[in-house]
Scaffold this motif. Structure first.
Motif, PDB file in Angstrom:
ATOM      1  N   PHE A 132      16.382  36.025  -6.663  1.00 51.65           N
ATOM      2  CA  PHE A 132      17.580  35.548  -5.838  1.00 51.65           C
ATOM      3  C   PHE A 132      18.457  36.889  -5.764  1.00 51.65           C
ATOM      4  CE2 PHE A 132      16.796  30.874  -6.128  1.00 51.65           C
ATOM      5  CZ  PHE A 132      15.706  31.220  -5.385  1.00 51.65           C
ATOM      6  N   CYS A 133      19.276  36.961  -7.049  1.00 51.31           N
ATOM      7  CA  CYS A 133      20.141  38.155  -7.300  1.00 51.31           C
ATOM      8  C   CYS A 133      19.744  39.542  -7.061  1.00 51.31           C
ATOM      9  CB  CYS A 133      20.781  37.949  -9.009  1.00 51.31           C
ATOM     10  SG  CYS A 133      21.311  36.639  -9.511  1.00 51.31           S
ATOM     11  N   ALA A 134      18.590  39.804  -7.095  1.00 52.81           N
ATOM     12  CA  ALA A 134      18.370  41.039  -6.721  1.00 52.81           C
ATOM     13  C   ALA A 134      18.432  41.257  -4.982  1.00 52.81           C
ATOM     14  CB  ALA A 134      16.923  41.591  -6.910  1.00 52.81           C
ATOM     15  N   LYS A 135      17.950  40.065  -4.283  1.00 49.43           N
ATOM     16  CA  LYS A 135      18.174  40.124  -2.989  1.00 49.43           C
ATOM     17  C   LYS A 135      19.458  40.075  -2.539  1.00 49.43           C
ATOM     18  CE  LYS A 135      15.412  38.894   0.820  1.00 49.43           C
ATOM     19  NZ  LYS A 135      14.213  39.890   1.313  1.00 49.43           N
ATOM     20  N   LEU A 136      20.374  39.427  -3.077  1.00 52.82           N
ATOM     21  CA  LEU A 136      21.610  39.235  -2.600  1.00 52.82           C
ATOM     22  C   LEU A 136      22.482  40.327  -2.729  1.00 52.82           C
ATOM     23  CD1 LEU A 136      22.619  35.537  -3.821  1.00 52.82           C
ATOM     24  CD2 LEU A 136      21.781  36.383  -1.672  1.00 52.82           C
ATOM     25  N   LEU A 137      22.152  41.211  -3.872  1.00 52.81           N
ATOM     26  CA  LEU A 137      22.802  42.418  -4.234  1.00 52.81           C
ATOM     27  C   LEU A 137      22.223  43.826  -3.662  1.00 52.81           C
ATOM     28  CD1 LEU A 137      23.761  41.154  -7.668  1.00 52.81           C
ATOM     29  CD2 LEU A 137      25.257  41.621  -5.788  1.00 52.81           C
ATOM     30  N   GLY A 138      21.069  43.490  -3.165  1.00 53.80           N
ATOM     31  CA  GLY A 138      20.360  44.711  -2.542  1.00 53.80           C
ATOM     32  C   GLY A 138      19.844  45.693  -3.756  1.00 53.80           C
ATOM     33  N   MET A 139      19.296  44.916  -4.919  1.00 52.21           N
ATOM     34  CA  MET A 139      18.758  45.764  -6.054  1.00 52.21           C
ATOM     35  C   MET A 139      17.231  45.784  -5.938  1.00 52.21           C
ATOM     36  SD  MET A 139      21.326  44.172  -8.988  1.00 52.21           S
ATOM     37  CE  MET A 139      20.378  45.235 -10.131  1.00 52.21           C
ATOM     38  N   GLU A 140      16.603  46.585  -6.571  1.00 51.41           N
ATOM     39  CA  GLU A 140      15.126  46.562  -7.067  1.00 51.41           C
ATOM     40  C   GLU A 140      14.977  45.569  -8.083  1.00 51.41           C
ATOM     41  OE1 GLU A 140      12.719  47.795  -5.497  1.00 51.41           O
ATOM     42  OE2 GLU A 140      13.938  48.905  -3.842  1.00 51.41           O
ATOM     43  N   VAL A 141      14.125  44.526  -8.224  1.00 48.41           N
ATOM     44  CA  VAL A 141      13.851  43.754  -9.164  1.00 48.41           C
ATOM     45  C   VAL A 141      13.738  44.628 -10.544  1.00 48.41           C
ATOM     46  CG1 VAL A 141      13.085  41.572  -7.728  1.00 48.41           C
ATOM     47  CG2 VAL A 141      11.563  43.296  -8.701  1.00 48.41           C
ATOM     48  N   SER A 142      13.075  45.396 -10.514  1.00 52.48           N
ATOM     49  CA  SER A 142      12.752  46.284 -11.629  1.00 52.48           C
ATOM     50  C   SER A 142      13.913  46.736 -12.436  1.00 52.48           C
ATOM     51  CB  SER A 142      11.757  47.384 -11.470  1.00 52.48           C
ATOM     52  OG  SER A 142      12.547  48.454 -10.250  1.00 52.48           O
ATOM     53  N   ASN A 143      15.064  46.799 -11.560  1.00 43.32           N
ATOM     54  CA  ASN A 143      16.386  47.290 -12.174  1.00 43.32           C
ATOM     55  C   ASN A 143      17.056  46.164 -12.897  1.00 43.32           C
ATOM     56  OD1 ASN A 143      16.262  50.002 -11.816  1.00 43.32           O
ATOM     57  ND2 ASN A 143      17.109  49.716  -9.843  1.00 43.32           N
ATOM     58  N   LEU A 144      16.626  44.840 -12.998  1.00 44.80           N
ATOM     59  CA  LEU A 144      17.453  43.630 -13.530  1.00 44.80           C
ATOM     60  C   LEU A 144      16.191  42.982 -14.363  1.00 44.80           C
ATOM     61  CD1 LEU A 144      19.762  41.951 -13.040  1.00 44.80           C
ATOM     62  CD2 LEU A 144      18.714  40.644 -11.268  1.00 44.80           C
ATOM     63  N   ARG A 145      16.999  42.777 -15.444  1.00 38.53           N
ATOM     64  CA  ARG A 145      16.311  41.908 -16.543  1.00 38.53           C
ATOM     65  C   ARG A 145      17.199  40.867 -16.821  1.00 38.53           C
ATOM     66  NH1 ARG A 145      15.681  44.206 -22.631  1.00 38.53           N
ATOM     67  NH2 ARG A 145      14.384  42.627 -23.636  1.00 38.53           N
ATOM     68  N   VAL A 146      16.462  39.487 -16.661  1.00 39.85           N
ATOM     69  CA  VAL A 146      17.129  38.291 -16.779  1.00 39.85           C
ATOM     70  C   VAL A 146      16.560  37.671 -18.001  1.00 39.85           C
ATOM     71  CG1 VAL A 146      17.938  36.257 -15.819  1.00 39.85           C
ATOM     72  CG2 VAL A 146      17.605  38.209 -14.509  1.00 39.85           C
ATOM     73  N   THR A 147      17.705  37.091 -18.969  1.00 41.70           N
ATOM     74  CA  THR A 147      17.040  36.254 -20.182  1.00 41.70           C
ATOM     75  C   THR A 147      17.980  34.846 -19.943  1.00 41.70           C
ATOM     76  OG1 THR A 147      17.295  38.341 -21.574  1.00 41.70           O
ATOM     77  CG2 THR A 147      17.398  36.149 -22.783  1.00 41.70           C
ATOM     78  N   ALA A 148      16.880  33.909 -20.038  1.00 37.99           N
ATOM     79  CA  ALA A 148      17.379  32.618 -20.101  1.00 37.99           C
ATOM     80  C   ALA A 148      17.929  32.093 -21.433  1.00 37.99           C
ATOM     81  CB  ALA A 148      16.305  31.544 -19.525  1.00 37.99           C
ATOM     82  N   SER A 149      19.054  31.512 -21.557  1.00 39.41           N
ATOM     83  CA  SER A 149      19.726  31.189 -22.636  1.00 39.41           C
ATOM     84  C   SER A 149      18.763  29.679 -23.031  1.00 39.41           C
ATOM     85  CB  SER A 149      21.088  30.986 -22.574  1.00 39.41           C
ATOM     86  OG  SER A 149      21.459  29.839 -21.538  1.00 39.41           O
ATOM     87  N   GLU A 150      19.409  29.096 -24.221  1.00 40.01           N
ATOM     88  CA  GLU A 150      19.275  27.713 -24.139  1.00 40.01           C
ATOM     89  C   GLU A 150      19.618  26.909 -23.106  1.00 40.01           C
ATOM     90  OE1 GLU A 150      16.997  25.966 -26.278  1.00 40.01           O
ATOM     91  OE2 GLU A 150      16.625  27.434 -27.745  1.00 40.01           O
ATOM     92  N   ILE A 151      19.195  25.743 -22.704  1.00 40.36           N
ATOM     93  CA  ILE A 151      19.849  24.915 -21.510  1.00 40.36           C
ATOM     94  C   ILE A 151      20.553  23.433 -21.765  1.00 40.36           C
ATOM     95  CG2 ILE A 151      17.685  24.278 -20.798  1.00 40.36           C
ATOM     96  CD1 ILE A 151      18.730  24.783 -17.909  1.00 40.36           C
ATOM     97  N   GLY A 152      21.507  23.416 -21.739  1.00 40.28           N
ATOM     98  CA  GLY A 152      22.094  21.819 -21.874  1.00 40.28           C
ATOM     99  C   GLY A 152      21.943  21.066 -20.747  1.00 40.28           C
ATOM    100  N   GLY A 153      20.596  20.938 -20.058  1.00 40.46           N
ATOM    101  CA  GLY A 153      20.347  20.112 -19.237  1.00 40.46           C
ATOM    102  C   GLY A 153      20.353  20.865 -17.811  1.00 40.46           C
ATOM    103  N   GLY A 154      19.524  20.383 -17.102  1.00 37.19           N
ATOM    104  CA  GLY A 154      19.522  21.082 -15.658  1.00 37.19           C
ATOM    105  C   GLY A 154      18.947  20.031 -14.589  1.00 37.19           C
TER     106      GLY A 154
END
Length: 758
Positions: free
Chosen positions: A244-266
C-alpha cells in the motif's frame, strides 16, 4: 493446495495446552509494540484533521507552519500519488487505491470529521501541535448525510460525483451514493412463500461499532537519502503495508522494508494504512526518522469501524418446521468511500440453513463517516443478527423448540450455500446438538429472565503464505513466519512444527519476519493463519525431515529410502535398524554432510473450510431501568481441530464479549453537524470484566479434510451469533421483539414502558 493429512490419533503436542512462547515478554513489558520503537534523531509527526463532516477544500496554506522553528517537514495530498481506481483484496474486503490515497489525506473534499488534510514533522510533539495550528485551510462547508437510507435518496448530498452504481443494468444515468448492488440466491421465492404456513417479516438496524483494540495506530518511518526506507508499525500484515505505502508514495517495493511490531489488538482494524504513508512522506521530506501515534480520539474519529446497517428479512415455514423460502435486503454503510462488507454479509446471511428458495440483495452505500474497516467476520454479524431474530420468532410462532427448528433446517455436508457452492464437511449440526445437550439449556429461569440461542457462519480464507525452518547447530529450530501473531499463532505453529519433527515444542523458536526475510505473505486476517501458515509450516518441516534423512543416509552410506524419521530421530531400516541419530546429532555434523539444514515452504493455501457456531445466553432485564445483565453465556463452535485448545477457547470468549458490547451499548453518536460526540472509552462503552460472566466454551471438532491436522479458522465465527442470541434472550425476558442495536437501557426501558402503555 492440500498438504497430506496425518492421523488424529497419537498426537503428542497438537491438542495440548503448553505455555505461550511470547508470555514472559508480554507480562514483563519487554514486548515492543508500535509506539515502543525509538531511534536517534527522531522527529514527531502529527496530523491536521477536518472539523467538518463534508466540505470542499478551497486552499491549504502551510507557509506559517513551515517557517516555525523546529518544523522539519509539512505534507499535504500533493506529496502522495493521485491514483486511478484499482481494487485489490485486503483481508476479507477489497480496497481501491484511488480511495485509499484520498482517505489517508483528503484531496478535493473532506468527507468526514477527522479526515486528514495535512501533516507535520517537528522536533517535539509541542512544536508539531503548534505547527498544526498555523496551517490555514479554507473550506466550503457542504450538506452531509450520515444515515444509510437517507444517503440512498435521489436528493441526498452527493459524496462523489463520479460514483455510478455497479451491479445494475442499465448503468445509471446519474451518480449516487450507492456504490454497488450484489445479489445471491436461487429457487422460486414466490412458490416457496406460497407453501408457508407462517411468514415473519421484519426490519432491523445496527450501528457502526469500533473494533476497540487497546493499542492505537503507531509507526516509525525512516527514509534515507538514497531512497531506501524502513518502516516499523503495528499491523496485521507487513507485506500489505509495504504494498500500500509503496503504491501511495510511488516507491518500488524493493526500496521499502516493513517490520511488524507486537500488536495490541487488531480484529481487522489494522489491515489498512492511515499513518504509515504519512510518516514515510514526512521522513522522505525531512531526511530524518518520523514517529507517529494516534490518540484514542483520533482512533475513533479517523480509523474505520464496521458498518451500521438497515436490514429487512422475510422467512416462511411450514407448521412442522421446514423453511420454505427466505429473503433479505441489506443496506450497509461504507463510510466515506465505497467498500462496506455487504457482500460477505449477504453471503453469510442464510448460510447456516439448507434452503430451496432464497435470495439476498445488498447495497454498498457511502455516507459522511470514517471509511469502514474489517471487523471480525466483516458483515456476517450484521446480517445474521437479523436473520437469527426472525428464525427464532418463527420457531416461537409454530411452537417448536428454537434449537430443534434450527436442527431441522441446518446446513450440512452437501448443502448448497446461498452464494453458490456446495458445502464440505461442517459442524453446525454438532454445535446445535451440543447446545441441546448442555446443562445450560435446561437450567431454570426466574422472573424477568430470558434465554436466547443463535447460530453463525463464517467462510475462513487461505492465501499466499511462506515459512522457513532453520536448524541450528544445537538442534534447535528457528521458525520464520510472515504473518503477525495476533491470537497465539506462534504457539500453534510451533506446536505443528514440533509435532512433525518429533521434538519438544520448546526446541522451536518462532519469529515474525520482516518483508525482506520471506516471500510475500498475505495478512493475518480472515481466520487464516493457523490454517494456511500451519500448512506452510508442516510442508517446511517435512522438507527438513527429507534433508535429515538424506544426511543420516550419507553418514551410514546408504540410500535415503533406507532411512525413516521417527519421534525426532533418523532410523536405519532393515539390517542395523538399531542405528539412530537425533536431530541434534545431525545438526552438529551438518557442516560435514552438506552444510546448513533449512526447510522452506511457499504456498497459496486453499480449502480453509467454513466454521459454524451456536451460542446460548441467559439475561435478566431490570424493568425499572432497562438494564440488561448477562447471567450466563455458553459458546459452542466447530474448530476442525483445536491445536491449542486454550487459545481456541480464548478466541471464542473474546468474540462473545465483543458481541455483548455490540448488542448492549456500543454506538457512535454524532451531533447535527456530523461531529462525533463520544470519541473515547468514557463515552463509547465497551464491556469491562464486571459486565460479563465467565464465558463457557464447548469445542466441537469436525476435521477439515483440506488441512493436515484438520484445522479450521476460529477467530471470527464467535462474533457472529452473540447479537442475535442476546436479542432473542431479551425478547424472551420482556415479551418485546427488539430489532435495533444497541439494546441500551434507555431503549429497553422505552420498550417496556410502551408495553405498559406509558
Amino acid at each position: 493446495m492440500t498438504v497430506p493429512g496425518v492421523t488424529q490419533k497419537n498426537l503428542k503436542i497438537v491438542g495440548t495446552r503448553p505455555l505461550r512462547p511470547d508470555g514472559v515478554d508480554k507480562v514483563t513489558g519487554r514486548a515492543k509494540f508500535g509506539a515502543d520503537i525509538h531511534v536517534p534523531n527522531m522527529l514527531i509527526g502529527r496530523v491536521l484533521r477536518s472539523p467538518h463532516a463534508h466540505a470542499r477544500i478551497k486552499s491549504i496554506d502551510v507557509s506559517k507552519a513551515q517557517a516555525l522553528k523546529g518544523v522539519k517537514a509539512v505534507i499535504t495530498c500533493a506529496d502522495l500519488c493521485d491514483l486511478p481506481s484499482e481494487f485489490i483484496p485486503a483481508g476479507e474486503m477489497m480496497v481501491n487505491f484511488k480511495d485509499m490515497t484520498r482517505n489517508v489525506m483528503a484531496r478535493e473534499k473532506a468527507l468526514y470529521e477527522g479526515h486528514a488534510v495535512a501533516a507535520v514533522a517537528a522536533v517535539s510533539d509541542a512544536v508539531a501541535a503548534h505547527a498544526l495550528a498555523l496551517i490555514d485551510v479554507q473550506y466550503e462547508v457542504l450538506p452531509h448525510v450520515m444515515d444509510v437510507s437517507k444517503a440512498m435518496e435521489p436528493d441526498a448530498p452527493l459524496l462523489h460525483d463520479d460514483m455510478y452504481t455497479i451491479g445494475v443494468e442499465p448503468k445509471p444515468a446519474m451518480p449516487s451514493n450507492i456504490a454497488k448492488r450484489v445479489e445471491f440466491g436461487f429457487g422460486d421465492l414466490e412458490a416457496g412463500f406460497a407453501k408457508a404456513d407462517v411468514i415473519v417479516e421484519r426490519e432491523f438496524t445496527t450501528k457502526p461499532v469500533h473494533q476497540g483494540y487497546i493499542e492505537p495506530h503507531a509507526c516509525l518511518a525512516s527514509v534515507s537519502e538514497d531512497g531506501k526506507a524502513e518502516l516499523w508499525c503495528t499491523t496485521q500484515g507487513q507485506f500489505i503495508v509495504r504494498a500500500f505505502c509503496a503504491k501511495l508514495l510511488g516507491m518500488e517495493v524493493s526500496n521499502l522494508r516493513v517490520t511488524a511490531s507486537e500488536i495490541g489488538g487488531g480484529f481487522g482494524g489494522k489491515t489498512v494504512v492511515y499513518l504509515e504513508p504519512l510518516a514515510l512522506a514526512l521522513s522522505r521530506k525531512a531526511c530524518q526518522p518520523v514517529k507517529m501515534t494516534m490518540s484514542r480520539t483520533e482512533v475513533f474519529r479517523a480509523s474505520g469501524p464496521t458498518s451500521g446497517a438497515k436490514i429487512w428479512v422475510k422467512v416462511g415455514a411450514t407448521k412442522d418446521g421446514r423453511i420454505t423460502a427466505a429473503e433479505a435486503l441489506l443496506k450497509y454503510q461504507a463510510g466515506a468511500f465505497q467498500g462496506s462488507p455487504v457482500q460477505p454479509g449477504a453471503m453469510c446471511a442464510f448460510a447456516p440453513y439448507d434452503l430451496e428458495n432464497v435470495r439476498i440483495v445488498g447495497f454498498d452505500v457511502v455516507v459522511n463517516r470514517p471509511k469502514v474497516a474489517a471487523y471480525r467476520a466483516p458483515g456476517g454479524p450484521i446480517s445474521e443478527f437479523a436473520v437469527e431474530g426472525v428464525i427464532d420468532e418463527i420457531a416461537k410462532k409454530i411452537g417448536m423448540d428454537p434449537v430443534e427448528f434450527r436442527l431441522k433446517n441446518a446446513a450440512k455436508e452437501g448443502t448448497r450455500a446461498p452464494y453458490g457452492p456446495k458445502l464440505g464437511p461442517i459442524g453446525l449440526v454438532e454445535t446445535l446438538q451440543a447446545a441441546k445437550a448442555h446443562a445450560h439449556y435446561r437450567a431454570p429461569l426466574k422472573a424477568n429472565q430470558g434465554r436466547g440461542v443463535a447460530s453463525g457462519f463464517w467462510f475462513n480464507i487461505g492465501g499466499e503464505t511462506c515459512a522457513t525452518l532453520n536448524v541450528g547447530e544445537d538442534g534447535s529450530v528457528a521458525m520464520v513466519l510472515g504473518t503477525p501473531d495476533i491470537g497465539g499463532s506462534r504457539a500453534s505453529l510451533s506446536m505443528m512444527a514440533a509435532e512433525e519433527l518429533g521434538i519438544p515444542m520448546e526446541q522451536v523458536h518462532a519469529i515474525i519476519g520482516d518483508t525482506s526475510s520471506l516471500g510475500f505473505n498475505f495478512l493475518t486476517g480472515g481466520s487464516r493463519v493457523t490454517f494456511s501458515s500451519g500448512m506452510a509450516v508442516v510442508e517446511a518441516a517435512r522438507d527438513v525431515i527429507k534433508q535429515l534423512r538424506s544426511r543420516a543416509a550419507k553418514i551410514w552410506e546408504v540410500s535415503a529410502e533406507e532411512v525413516e524419521w521417527v519421534e525426532g530421530r533418523a532410523r536405519l531400516l532393515g539390517e542395523g535398524k538399531d542405528k539412530s541419530l537425533s536431530l541434534a546429532d545431525l545438526a552438529k555434523t551438518a557442516g560435514k554432510t552438506g552444510g546448513p539444514i533449512v526447510g522452506n515452504a511457499a504456498i497459496n493455501a486453499t480449502g480453509a473450510g467454513p466454521s459454524l457456531a451456536t451460542h446460548l445466553v441467559d439475561v435478566e432485564v431490570d424493568p425499572e431501568t432497562g438494564k440488561v445483565t448477562i447471567l450466563r453465556y455458553t459458546a459452542i463452535q466447530d474448530a476442525g481441530k483445536a491445536v491449542h485448545p486454550s487459545y481456541v477457547e480464548g478466541q471464542m470468549q473474546g468474540g462473545a464479549v465483543q458481541g455483548i458490547g455490540w448488542a448492549l451499548n456500543e454506538e457512535y453518536i454524532y451531533d447535527d453537524k456530523g461531529r462525533l460526540e463520544n470519541p473515547g472509552f468514557l463515552d463509547y462503552r465497551i464491556p469491562v470484566c464486571s459486565d460479563v460472566p465467565m464465558i463457557d466454551t464447548v469445542i466441537v471438532e469436525v476435521p477439515n479434510p483440506r488441512h493436515p491436522y484438520g484445522v479450521r479458522g476460529v477467530g471470527e465465527t464467535p462474533i457472529v451469533p452473540p447479537m442475535a442470541a442476546i436479542a432473542n434472550a431479551v425478547s424472551n425476558a420482556t415479551g418485546y421483539r427488539f430489532t435495533d442495536l444497541p439494546m441500551s437501557p434507555p431503549r429497553v426501558l422505552a420498550a417496556i414502558d410502551s408495553q405498559r402503555g406509558g
